[in-house]
Design a protein around this motif. Structure first.
Motif, PDB file in Angstrom:
ATOM      1  N   PRO A  38       0.822  -1.110  -0.191  1.00 19.37           N
ATOM      2  CA  PRO A  38      -0.018   0.081  -0.196  1.00 19.37           C
ATOM      3  C   PRO A  38       0.861   1.442   0.217  1.00 19.37           C
ATOM      4  O   PRO A  38       2.240   1.128   0.255  1.00 19.37           O
ATOM      5  CB  PRO A  38      -0.754  -0.079   1.352  1.00 19.37           C
ATOM      6  CG  PRO A  38       0.093  -1.014   2.145  1.00 19.37           C
ATOM      7  CD  PRO A  38       0.721  -1.997   1.154  1.00 19.37           C
ATOM      8  N   SER A  39       0.083   2.338  -0.320  1.00 20.67           N
ATOM      9  CA  SER A  39       0.896   3.690  -0.365  1.00 20.67           C
ATOM     10  C   SER A  39       1.659   4.019   0.957  1.00 20.67           C
ATOM     11  O   SER A  39       0.976   3.800   2.111  1.00 20.67           O
ATOM     12  CB  SER A  39      -0.067   4.624  -0.688  1.00 20.67           C
ATOM     13  OG  SER A  39       0.637   5.943  -0.804  1.00 20.67           O
ATOM     14  N   CYS A  41       4.297   2.440   2.271  1.00 20.41           N
ATOM     15  CA  CYS A  41       4.929   1.163   3.085  1.00 20.41           C
ATOM     16  C   CYS A  41       6.501   1.154   2.903  1.00 20.41           C
ATOM     17  O   CYS A  41       7.041   0.020   3.460  1.00 20.41           O
ATOM     18  CB  CYS A  41       4.182  -0.173   2.484  1.00 20.41           C
ATOM     19  SG  CYS A  41       4.788  -0.504   0.825  1.00 20.41           S
ATOM     20  N   LYS A  43       8.129   1.256  -0.427  1.00 20.26           N
ATOM     21  CA  LYS A  43       8.633   0.707  -1.863  1.00 20.26           C
ATOM     22  C   LYS A  43       9.358   1.787  -2.242  1.00 20.26           C
ATOM     23  O   LYS A  43      10.569   1.199  -2.512  1.00 20.26           O
ATOM     24  CB  LYS A  43       7.448   0.784  -2.480  1.00 20.26           C
ATOM     25  CG  LYS A  43       6.244  -0.237  -2.078  1.00 20.26           C
ATOM     26  CD  LYS A  43       5.195  -0.300  -2.643  1.00 20.26           C
ATOM     27  CE  LYS A  43       4.252   0.934  -3.274  1.00 20.26           C
ATOM     28  NZ  LYS A  43       3.494   1.415  -2.631  1.00 20.26           N
ATOM     29  N   THR A  44       9.195   3.110  -2.425  1.00 28.96           N
ATOM     30  CA  THR A  44      10.091   4.030  -3.207  1.00 28.96           C
ATOM     31  C   THR A  44      11.472   4.045  -2.190  1.00 28.96           C
ATOM     32  O   THR A  44      12.696   4.064  -2.911  1.00 28.96           O
ATOM     33  CB  THR A  44       9.576   5.413  -3.289  1.00 28.96           C
ATOM     34  OG1 THR A  44       8.503   5.383  -3.939  1.00 28.96           O
ATOM     35  CG2 THR A  44      10.464   6.325  -3.709  1.00 28.96           C
TER      36      THR A  44
HETATM   37  N1  ATP Z   1      13.097  11.938   3.341  1.00 27.03           N
HETATM   38  C1  ATP Z   1      12.071  11.344   4.047  1.00 27.03           C
HETATM   39  N2  ATP Z   1      12.104  11.958   5.376  1.00 27.03           N
HETATM   40  C2  ATP Z   1      11.017  11.373   6.444  1.00 27.03           C
HETATM   41  N3  ATP Z   1      10.275  10.372   6.114  1.00 27.03           N
HETATM   42  C3  ATP Z   1      10.278   9.886   4.813  1.00 27.03           C
HETATM   43  C4  ATP Z   1      10.953  10.402   3.840  1.00 27.03           C
HETATM   44  N4  ATP Z   1      11.255   9.821   2.714  1.00 27.03           N
HETATM   45  C5  ATP Z   1       9.932   8.921   2.890  1.00 27.03           C
HETATM   46  N5  ATP Z   1       9.470   9.099   4.234  1.00 27.03           N
HETATM   47  C6  ATP Z   1       8.602   8.162   4.994  1.00 27.03           C
HETATM   48  O1  ATP Z   1       8.827   6.927   4.869  1.00 27.03           O
HETATM   49  C7  ATP Z   1       7.464   6.266   4.412  1.00 27.03           C
HETATM   50  C8  ATP Z   1       7.685   5.417   2.995  1.00 27.03           C
HETATM   51  O2  ATP Z   1       7.964   6.234   1.907  1.00 27.03           O
HETATM   52  P1  ATP Z   1       7.988   5.914   0.599  1.00 27.03           P
HETATM   53  O3  ATP Z   1       7.996   6.878  -0.311  1.00 27.03           O
HETATM   54  O4  ATP Z   1       8.943   4.901   0.352  1.00 27.03           O
HETATM   55  O5  ATP Z   1       6.572   4.923   0.248  1.00 27.03           O
HETATM   56  P2  ATP Z   1       5.996   4.347  -0.916  1.00 27.03           P
HETATM   57  O6  ATP Z   1       5.720   2.976  -0.670  1.00 27.03           O
HETATM   58  O7  ATP Z   1       6.811   4.319  -2.034  1.00 27.03           O
HETATM   59  O8  ATP Z   1       4.568   5.079  -1.110  1.00 27.03           O
HETATM   60  P3  ATP Z   1       3.812   5.504  -2.388  1.00 27.03           P
HETATM   61  O9  ATP Z   1       3.126   4.259  -2.989  1.00 27.03           O
HETATM   62  O10 ATP Z   1       2.708   6.452  -2.154  1.00 27.03           O
HETATM   63  O11 ATP Z   1       4.823   6.004  -3.515  1.00 27.03           O
HETATM   64  C9  ATP Z   1       6.480   7.227   4.455  1.00 27.03           C
HETATM   65  O12 ATP Z   1       5.787   6.921   5.550  1.00 27.03           O
HETATM   66  C10 ATP Z   1       7.273   8.534   4.337  1.00 27.03           C
HETATM   67  O13 ATP Z   1       6.397   9.587   4.760  1.00 27.03           O
END
Ligand code: ATP
Ligand code: MG
Lengths: 370, 303
Positions: A38-39, A41, A43-44
């Motif tokens: 999910p968003s 979590c 992944k990025t």
């Molecule tokens: N530079 C940062 N500083 C603080 N928190 C961060 C930072 N980058 C990401 N996070 C936190 O880490 C968690 C994971 O972020 P990430 O971008 O990896 O999610 P994602 O799975 O890619 O989501 P999406 O599907 O929305 O792109 C999130 O809760 C985000 O708020």
């Protein structure tokens, strides 16, 4: 050339928040591997750790067995496609595609030749002189892929590259991405929150939740044998019946849920072993909508029960029927469009049936809430 | 026009239009036209103005070129020299300013976290609360023969005798560069800010060096900001008065000082106007040149 990627106990922290927690997985060379979750979590975050844009707080990234610590993104054999593509708007399509060759000092003629090859690969021959903003969403998508492939990376990392496209185009691009991967034969690591996308394209998927890997496996294994309630409900749809174990015979677990007795298989704990249960355990029984049938003389399976029709929803090829069993238990099942449902109307009681072989029991845990 | 009225309501719209027209017509167009006209008239005592001698003439422009209203035998090397010196120095100051501000603007926009970026902006702005004249005198104190810089350099043994920063015009160049730094930093900062950070990462991922990323991605993206900053800094530098008066060496003149002299000390408004018009024309040419060079439209510069 393609490479395998191994993550060893990767954790990434922001302050004292774990965006990724102790992630270990081995991605084979030439594989189409997806991280599904999910968003938010993580992944990025994980992908940025692989590509070198951020250093994991703990753990190692190995590419072809080589530790990548201290090696920058421009020195790794990886290429990243960004969530928003990040094409260069002031350059033409061709310039975008061969930018990586330009920075390596490859001559103009050679670059032109390579640009044409890549434009052909993405079926955009002759459109190299256009500006990026003159392309459609799907075309931009393909340009981003070509740009990433121009340096002949050993691993291509894709961060939800299809999320901005509309449904039809997304489905078309799935097939195309898969075809491109087959053609170039390199490792693809794909990130998505769309389980349909992950299941249709990937060789294997890793399901993530709150920074941790819940399960890694072949697509059908993850679908058929989820290891956790989260996976059971995040990948595909599932009906969840909360209950207690009343008895266990061999592999079959007897679960009592709001007064009804069900039989189901014990779910898997990992690749090789099942969860073991004993009487009184709090569990959830999962049965997928497509595995429930209306009971009749031809369809009589080892679980039967009665429920009240709530609503019937038309979804093109399927009809989804929502029912209530009592105040706090509801369920959904689907029948092909061809099945006659005229005798079902609101508040009619129906007798339903499903096979214990299609139902699984897992220890109580958090579901994926969409 | 209609949508403008609808958006702002009749009262505010009318106010805007009157204010803008007043500003343009009374504060810019009429005075400049008056100056333009004045620059083509002889310098007459008030009684003779409007009389038979008050005809259009090129004498002031002739004076700029030949140093005399009648003879064309010699060139006015002093005034022409000051003019070109001012323009060329202003161009250099603009370039130095750009080189100095670009890294700072980039750092504020893309590298620093938002909190330290804000802190940096504040610490850049606060010194400019002090009036320009005072800032120039402060620099003069720093650069004086017995000033802080010389004392430190001599004290640390780097040099044996004091450097005359004022006579070498180092103080002047420093002062001019510093005077309009904000007008360079902010357009640059705004332009770079709006660049998608993913593009920087994408370039890096594709193997681009930092230098090339700036050359191929950041600078093309920020060119409107660069052009806007450069034109503003150039115009204000070429037109500066306080800083050159305080910091220039005794034998360096800034063109504005000449203009000032004609207006004030020699009470020759016509010649002062002619000299102002010359400076204005060069400034306009410079703006057009910058726009051509950076291939930007006037609308983008103002943004
Ligand atoms: N530079 C940062 N500083 C603080 N928190 C961060 C930072 N980058 C990401 N996070 C936190 O880490 C968690 C994971 O972020 P990430 O971008 O990896 O999610 P994602 O799975 O890619 O989501 P999406 O599907 O929305 O792109 C999130 O809760 C985000 O708020
Ligand atoms: Mg993401």
């Amino acid at each position: 050339m393609s490479a395998d990627v191994e993550l060893q106990n990767i954790s990434v922290t922001f302050g004292n928040f774990y965006a990724a927690k102790n992630v270990s997985v081995k991605i084979r060379e030439g594989e189409f591997f997806s991280f599904l979750g999910p968003s938010g979590c993580g992944k990025t975050t994980l992908l940025r750790a692989i590509s070198g844009f951020l250093n994991p707080s703990e753990g190692k990234v190995l590419i072809s067995g080589q530790d990548m610590a201290g090696i920058g993104p421009n020195k790794r054999p990886t290429s990243l496609i960004f969530q928003n593509l990040a094409l260069f708007p002031l350059m033409s399509v061709s310039e975008n595609i061969v930018f990586s060759l330009e920075v390596r000092g490859v001559g103009k003629l050679e670059r032109q030749k390579r640009a044409e090859e890549l434009l052909e690969l993405i079926a955009l021959s002759g459109q190299g002189d256009k500006k990026v903003h003159e392309l459609s969403g799907g075309q931009r998508q393909r340009v981003a892929i070509a740009r990433a492939l121009a340096i002949e990376p050993e691993v291509l990392l894709l961060d939800e590259p299809l999320s901005a496209l509309d449904l039809k185009l997304r489905q078309k691009m799935r097939t195309e991405l898969r075809a491109i991967q087959k053609r170039v034969g390199i490792t693809f690591i794909y990130i998505t929150h769309d389980q349909g996308e992950a299941l249709t394209m990937s060789d294997r998927v890793a399901v993530m939740n709150e920074g941790e890997l819940e399960q890694v496996g072949l697509c059908d294994d993850v679908y058929d044998y989820p290891h956790t309630p989260f996976v059971a409900t995040f990948v595909g749809e599932n009906n969840a019946f909360y209950g207690k174990v009343t008895s266990v015979q061999n592999d079959l677990v007897n679960v009592e849920s709001s007064g009804i007795n069900f039989f189901a298989k014990a779910g898997k704990k990992d690749e090789n072993s099942n969860h073991s249960f004993s009487s009184g355990d709090d569990v959830i029984l999962f049965i997928r909508p497509e595995s429930i049938f209306i009971k009749n003389d031809n369809n009589k399976l080892d679980n039967t029960f009665t429920a009240k029709v709530n609503t019937i929803e038309f979804e093109g090829n399927l009809k989804n029927i929502y029912l209530k069993m009592n105040s706090d238990m509801s369920l959904k099942f689907s029948v092909p469009n061809a099945v006659d449902t005229s005798e079902l109307s609101n508040n009619t009681d129906v007798e339903l049936t499903f096979s214990s072989q299609k139902a699984i029991v897992l220890p109580k845990g958090a579901l994926a809430v969409d | 026009m209609n949508t403008f009225y609808k958006k702002n309501g009749p009262l505010i719209s009318t106010y805007f239009i009157i204010a803008i027209v007043f500003w343009l017509v009374f504060l810019i167009i009429i005075p400049q036209l008056y100056m333009l006209d004045l620059s083509f008239r002889p310098n007459l005592p008030p009684l003779l103005r409007g009389g038979p001698d008050d005809v259009h003439t090129l004498v002031h422009y002739k004076h700029f070129i030949f140093g005399s209203e009648t003879s064309q035998d010699n060139y006015n090397y002093v005034d022409i020299g000051v003019f070109f010196n001012t323009i060329i120095t202003a161009i250099f100051v603009t370039i130095i300013n750009l080189c100095f501000c670009y890294p700072i603007a980039f750092y504020m926009a893309k590298v620093a976290n938002p909190k330290s970026a804000r802190l940096l902006i504040v610490s850049l702005i606060i010194p400019f609360w002090i009036n320009e004249l005072l800032r120039s005198f402060a620099l003069r104190i720093l650069f004086a023969g017995e000033g802080v810089i010389n004392n430190v350099l001599i004290g640390s043994g780097l040099i044996d005798s004091a450097i005359n920063f004022i006579a070498l015009d180092i103080a002047l160049y420093t002062g001019l560069t510093y005077a309009y730094i904000l007008l360079m930093i902010f357009p640059l900062y705004n332009a770079i800010e709006s660049l998608d950070t993913n593009q920087l990462e994408a370039a890096k991922d594709l193997g681009s060096s930092t230098l090339r990323t700036h050359w191929r991605i950041v600078i093309p993206h920020a060119k409107a900001g660069i052009a806007s900053g450069c034109t503003m800094v150039f115009m204000l530098t070429a037109g500066a008065l306080a800083t050159p008066v305080v910091l220039s060496s005794p034998n360096t003149y800034w063109f504005t000082q000449l203009i000032y002299q004609w207006f004030n000390m020699n009470d020759n408004w016509s010649r002062g106007s002619a000299y102002s018009i010359l400076l204005l024309s060069v400034s306009v040419v410079f703006v057009l040149l910058m726009m051509r060079l950076f291939k930007v439209k006037i609308g983008e510069i103002i943004r």
